[in-house]
Design an enzyme around this catalytic site. Sequence first.
Site, PDB file in Angstrom:
ATOM      1  N   LYS A   1      -0.012   6.702   0.674  1.00  0.00           N
ATOM      2  CA  LYS A   1      -0.285   5.254   0.749  1.00  0.00           C
ATOM      3  C   LYS A   1      -0.065   4.753   2.177  1.00  0.00           C
ATOM      4  O   LYS A   1      -0.942   4.105   2.771  1.00  0.00           O
ATOM      5  CB  LYS A   1       0.615   4.487  -0.218  1.00  0.00           C
ATOM      6  CG  LYS A   1       0.503   2.967  -0.071  1.00  0.00           C
ATOM      7  CD  LYS A   1       1.671   2.242  -0.726  1.00  0.00           C
ATOM      8  CE  LYS A   1       1.785   0.838  -0.184  1.00  0.00           C
ATOM      9  NZ  LYS A   1       2.983   0.135  -0.648  1.00  0.00           N
TER      10      LYS A   1
ATOM     11  N   ASP B   1      -1.631   0.975  -4.064  1.00  0.00           N
ATOM     12  CA  ASP B   1      -0.350   0.286  -4.245  1.00  0.00           C
ATOM     13  C   ASP B   1      -0.281  -0.180  -5.696  1.00  0.00           C
ATOM     14  O   ASP B   1      -1.095   0.228  -6.533  1.00  0.00           O
ATOM     15  CB  ASP B   1      -0.212  -0.874  -3.247  1.00  0.00           C
ATOM     16  CG  ASP B   1      -0.989  -2.108  -3.673  1.00  0.00           C
ATOM     17  OD1 ASP B   1      -1.960  -1.981  -4.456  1.00  0.00           O
ATOM     18  OD2 ASP B   1      -0.616  -3.220  -3.247  1.00  0.00           O
TER      19      ASP B   1
END
Length: 218
Positions: free
Chosen positions: A128, A147
């Site tokens: 991420k 996310d």
Amino acid sequence: MNQTRKRSSKKQRALEILVRLKRLYPDATCSLDYSTPVQLLVATILSAQCTDERVNKVTPHLFTRFPDAVSMASADLEEIIELVRSTGFYRNKAKNIQGACRMIVKDFGGQVPNRMEDLLKLPGVARKTANVVLAHAFGINAGVTVDTHVKRLSNRLGFTKHDDPVRIERDLMPLLPQADWENWSIRLIYHGRAVCKARSPVCQECQLADLCPSKIAE
């Protein structure tokens, strides 16, 4: 043939949703405030389980004290801890930030690396964070940032059945043009904040509702 048709239908739906998201959020961009790749890296590490708004309140003072990897690497860890305390999990975040900056100084000449495999070596950096840094600091779409909003909406929209971010990312990448991988995530995040909220999605106002298998009936 059935599976091929299903994949094709899912991809067509994803592309139509992408068009609508671009229309709904034309100016959507990364919500974190930063001036350099290392500042973006630090801000993204801090954003784990914390709002971007809170991170943006913390980073001005942090970056004034320690504006680059060299200064962050040689800082007093306790001072970093105090500066990031309000972001939660502050002790681990401070250790990871300093550890990442020390590795950047030692192994990468003080510059944030622009390859996924190198970023993943840094403490506190998973896909991420690496995807965010590559996309916004270097213009490289190496993957889809997942996310909590992207995870929730991707499941609700029927593009994945997984909870693991890496598996969600693998499901999303074939559905979207590579050039749109990051702006898909950014716009999905905006939509998750504004409409498709975790506890009370506003389906009756959602402009993606006709394409969403999870739409709540009015």
